[in-house]
Design an enzyme around this catalytic site. Sequence first.
Site, PDB file in Angstrom:
ATOM      1  N   GLU A  52      50.534 103.885 110.793  1.00 16.45           N
ATOM      2  CA  GLU A  52      49.240 103.705 111.449  1.00 16.45           C
ATOM      3  C   GLU A  52      48.317 104.896 111.258  1.00 16.45           C
ATOM      4  O   GLU A  52      47.100 104.761 111.237  1.00 16.45           O
ATOM      5  CB  GLU A  52      49.418 103.425 112.942  1.00 16.45           C
ATOM      6  CG  GLU A  52      49.967 102.037 113.250  1.00 16.45           C
ATOM      7  CD  GLU A  52      51.478 101.979 113.275  1.00 16.45           C
ATOM      8  OE1 GLU A  52      52.134 102.957 112.852  1.00 16.45           O
ATOM      9  OE2 GLU A  52      52.019 100.945 113.721  1.00 16.45           O
ATOM     10  N   PHE A 114      57.831  96.569 127.022  1.00 16.81           N
ATOM     11  CA  PHE A 114      58.193  96.974 125.665  1.00 16.81           C
ATOM     12  C   PHE A 114      56.930  97.274 124.859  1.00 16.81           C
ATOM     13  O   PHE A 114      55.980  96.497 124.861  1.00 16.81           O
ATOM     14  CB  PHE A 114      58.991  95.856 124.991  1.00 16.81           C
ATOM     15  CG  PHE A 114      59.327  96.166 123.557  1.00 16.81           C
ATOM     16  CD1 PHE A 114      60.160  97.241 123.244  1.00 16.81           C
ATOM     17  CD2 PHE A 114      58.793  95.420 122.528  1.00 16.81           C
ATOM     18  CE1 PHE A 114      60.450  97.546 121.923  1.00 16.81           C
ATOM     19  CE2 PHE A 114      59.083  95.714 121.205  1.00 16.81           C
ATOM     20  CZ  PHE A 114      59.914  96.783 120.904  1.00 16.81           C
ATOM     21  N   GLN A 115      56.917  98.389 124.200  1.00 17.42           N
ATOM     22  CA  GLN A 115      55.778  98.854 123.405  1.00 17.42           C
ATOM     23  C   GLN A 115      54.501  98.962 124.230  1.00 17.42           C
ATOM     24  O   GLN A 115      53.395  98.777 123.722  1.00 17.42           O
ATOM     25  CB  GLN A 115      55.567  97.973 122.164  1.00 17.42           C
ATOM     26  CG  GLN A 115      56.716  98.138 121.165  1.00 17.42           C
ATOM     27  CD  GLN A 115      56.386  97.642 119.771  1.00 17.42           C
ATOM     28  OE1 GLN A 115      55.633  96.699 119.598  1.00 17.42           O
ATOM     29  NE2 GLN A 115      56.975  98.283 118.757  1.00 17.42           N
ATOM     30  N   LYS A 164      47.428  91.080 124.787  1.00 20.13           N
ATOM     31  CA  LYS A 164      47.789  89.903 123.999  1.00 20.13           C
ATOM     32  C   LYS A 164      47.320  88.602 124.653  1.00 20.13           C
ATOM     33  O   LYS A 164      46.899  87.680 123.956  1.00 20.13           O
ATOM     34  CB  LYS A 164      49.313  89.874 123.808  1.00 20.13           C
ATOM     35  CG  LYS A 164      49.750  88.966 122.681  1.00 20.13           C
ATOM     36  CD  LYS A 164      51.235  89.125 122.380  1.00 20.13           C
ATOM     37  CE  LYS A 164      51.646  88.235 121.215  1.00 20.13           C
ATOM     38  NZ  LYS A 164      53.091  88.327 120.952  1.00 20.13           N
ATOM     39  N   MET A 481      48.483 128.296 102.599  1.00 16.05           N
ATOM     40  CA  MET A 481      47.607 129.031 103.510  1.00 16.05           C
ATOM     41  C   MET A 481      48.425 129.739 104.583  1.00 16.05           C
ATOM     42  O   MET A 481      48.098 130.857 104.993  1.00 16.05           O
ATOM     43  CB  MET A 481      46.588 128.078 104.139  1.00 16.05           C
ATOM     44  CG  MET A 481      45.441 128.779 104.831  1.00 16.05           C
ATOM     45  SD  MET A 481      44.474 129.807 103.707  1.00 16.05           S
ATOM     46  CE  MET A 481      43.160 128.685 103.214  1.00 16.05           C
TER      47      MET A 481
END
Lengths: 583, 186
Positions: A52, A114-115, A164, A481
């Site tokens: 993502e 969940f999630q 949802k 760096m």
Amino acid sequence: MTREMTGAKMVVQALKDQGVDTVFGYPGGAVLPIYDEIFLQNDIRHILVRHEQGAVHAAEGYARSTGKPGVALVTSGPGATNAVTGLTDALMDSIPIVVLTGQVPTFMIGSDAFQEADTVGITRPCTKHNWLVKDTDSLSSTMHEAFHVATSGRPGPVLIDIPKDVQFATGQYSTPKPSTSHYQPVLKGDLEEITELVAAIETAKKPVFYTGGGVINSGPAASQLLRELVDATGFPITSTLMGLGAYPASGENWLGMLGMHGLYEANLAMHDCDLMINVGARFDDRITGRIDAFSPNSKKAHIDIDPSSINKVIRVDIPIVGDVAHVLEDVLKVWKARGRKTDAANVKQWQSQIAGWRKVNCLAYTASEKTIKPQHALQRLEELTKNHDRYITTEVGQHQMWAAQYLGFEDPNRWMTSGGLGTMGYGFPASVGVQMAHPDALVINVAGEASWLMNMQEMGTAVQYRLPVKQFILNNERLGMVRQWQELLHGERYSHSWSEALPDFVKLAEAFGAKGILCSDPADLDDAIMEMINYDGPVIFDCVVEKHENCFPMIPSGKAHNEMLLGEAETQGVIDSKGSVLV
Amino acid sequence: MTPLNIVKGSTRHSAYNLRPTFSDTQERHTLALLVENEPGVLARVIGLFSGRGYNIESLTVAEVDHTGHLSRITIVTTGTPQVIEQIKAQLGRIVPVHDVHDLTVEGPSVERELAIIKVVGEGEKRVEALRLADIFRANVVDSTLNSFIFEITGAPDKIDAFADLMRPLGLVEVARTGVAALLRGD
């Protein structure tokens, strides 16, 4: 006009109505209804990323290279938390993106489902604004408002969290209308302040334009007006990392980039000027160095669309809140109406003083016939690609600074780099987004091997969509760096700044179904770069470079513009303990 | 609240214009915000203060326009003039914030806070508490044989003074609303 449809369909319809053609995303449980709708249509192209974070950076690359908002679609919970880095990156660099996240159904919110994650809570400080949509009827208006907020005023990332059940339910879809929101940032600058700026332009003896990403964000008209003003006045111009390309690198008044790794002549011009005209930049700490020694004798004007940028770090004498293009148009109008005056004699003398600084040739480096110097690699890349329709993205670190120093940008929106947040792993997914927006262009991600490994999974995306992105990796087997700072500030104790287990990049490319090129001999470099350019498909170019090269010029932390280091010989003991606590 | 004619995003009202240089003195300012009463708006304001390291001395919030769904947030904050200017500008760019007013700069304002204070005691202390409450125009809103709850309204200083006097007389608990403030005149 309203129509009844499901929330999921509304999402797709709203994207179409907003002119979106590409969405970068990754499916999951909480966005399945939206993915169903994407499946059932052909107007919007969905690009399946491999993480993502990659979706959001790709959307940024798309936005930075087109000026249009980029769109990412991810699921709830981990999908949303993985998007956080990209959102913060876009916030710091003022990039308009719209991120859609799925959420658990409204009746499960707060139950540790969940999630489930508190997405609007987590992303509140890293978005310009965000929304949790709790009923389907308000979904379409929220979507339209989100595009309005992302693209108006100082652009930035916005996020819409869509449970949802809201996606499944039906409601009334409304088409976009001119925004009635109270959020309507001021575009026109105050004419009194603009006149004051013109008066300062007329009498300045040592003026300098200091421009930034605001010019790019304001659109092509802003770059055009800037060029007109700079060329008409003959004032020298420098730019931040974010603003490269607004004024062409081949332009006669161009000084090069300024700041911590900016050019000697640009930084000294900033330090010694008597009029500084800041156009869409924000006096970032990479630019100013030590605040109390920053350009001590200049009158400062600051054009910025965000009032909070004015006087945040540096106190300015002429604050102008407004959109760069609108303000520059008025500046030009007033300046012309008052007779196009400048103090030409003194400006000419100032230009010759700058020409003297330029002779220092601050980008000189010790060439080598045995190993490829990273600067040399970029000079050759510039030479062999500058006549192409070229877009450059970068990762973060030494290679990024060298790219900014040695590559020339003639137009805005051609240079996509993570400036404010400094996100390693940004460049590769960003190049995917750029290539999607410009399928026929030559898109090159100038990378370091450490940064590049952070999002290397996107090779899958590049190969799947046949995106011929060129991954030009300056491989020094170091976190360059970090290593440079450890050398200069931490007694050469190279704590964890190299990898002992780098992959074989050629085999890696082949494993993904792409082309790998290895080059370690300066004599082979040109041919290898040409091979990369001419290959029709994604390429990983493993450019093995000098391992201990440092990036100069450098203004060490806590030092002023006129205390720049030009090379290795000057680095001994110059950074005191006060400087070393800064980043 | 009558909105003043300060354009959102304008810097022309800046207190800087009145000052020759940055001052390091800490100033106390009362800010009034008109915000859309939507979920999370208070979190945005508070998150701004914590995220950027600003101070909140007091904060009150309630919906003041039920048809327009606008809430008024009154914040008392301290900082150098530069920090105060930043706070105002940063608040101004929060999308659901409609107006930011610095009542301390914009003119004389009226500040009021309500506190309820529980004092437990008997005998002479109890009598003295009542007498002082009378002087401060505090009302008794609840009493038992050995306790009072006083309600007092006033500027924060007055409430501080009252609470200080009550402490030796048996103050056990204080609840304060935080400051609500309005500009004087029209």
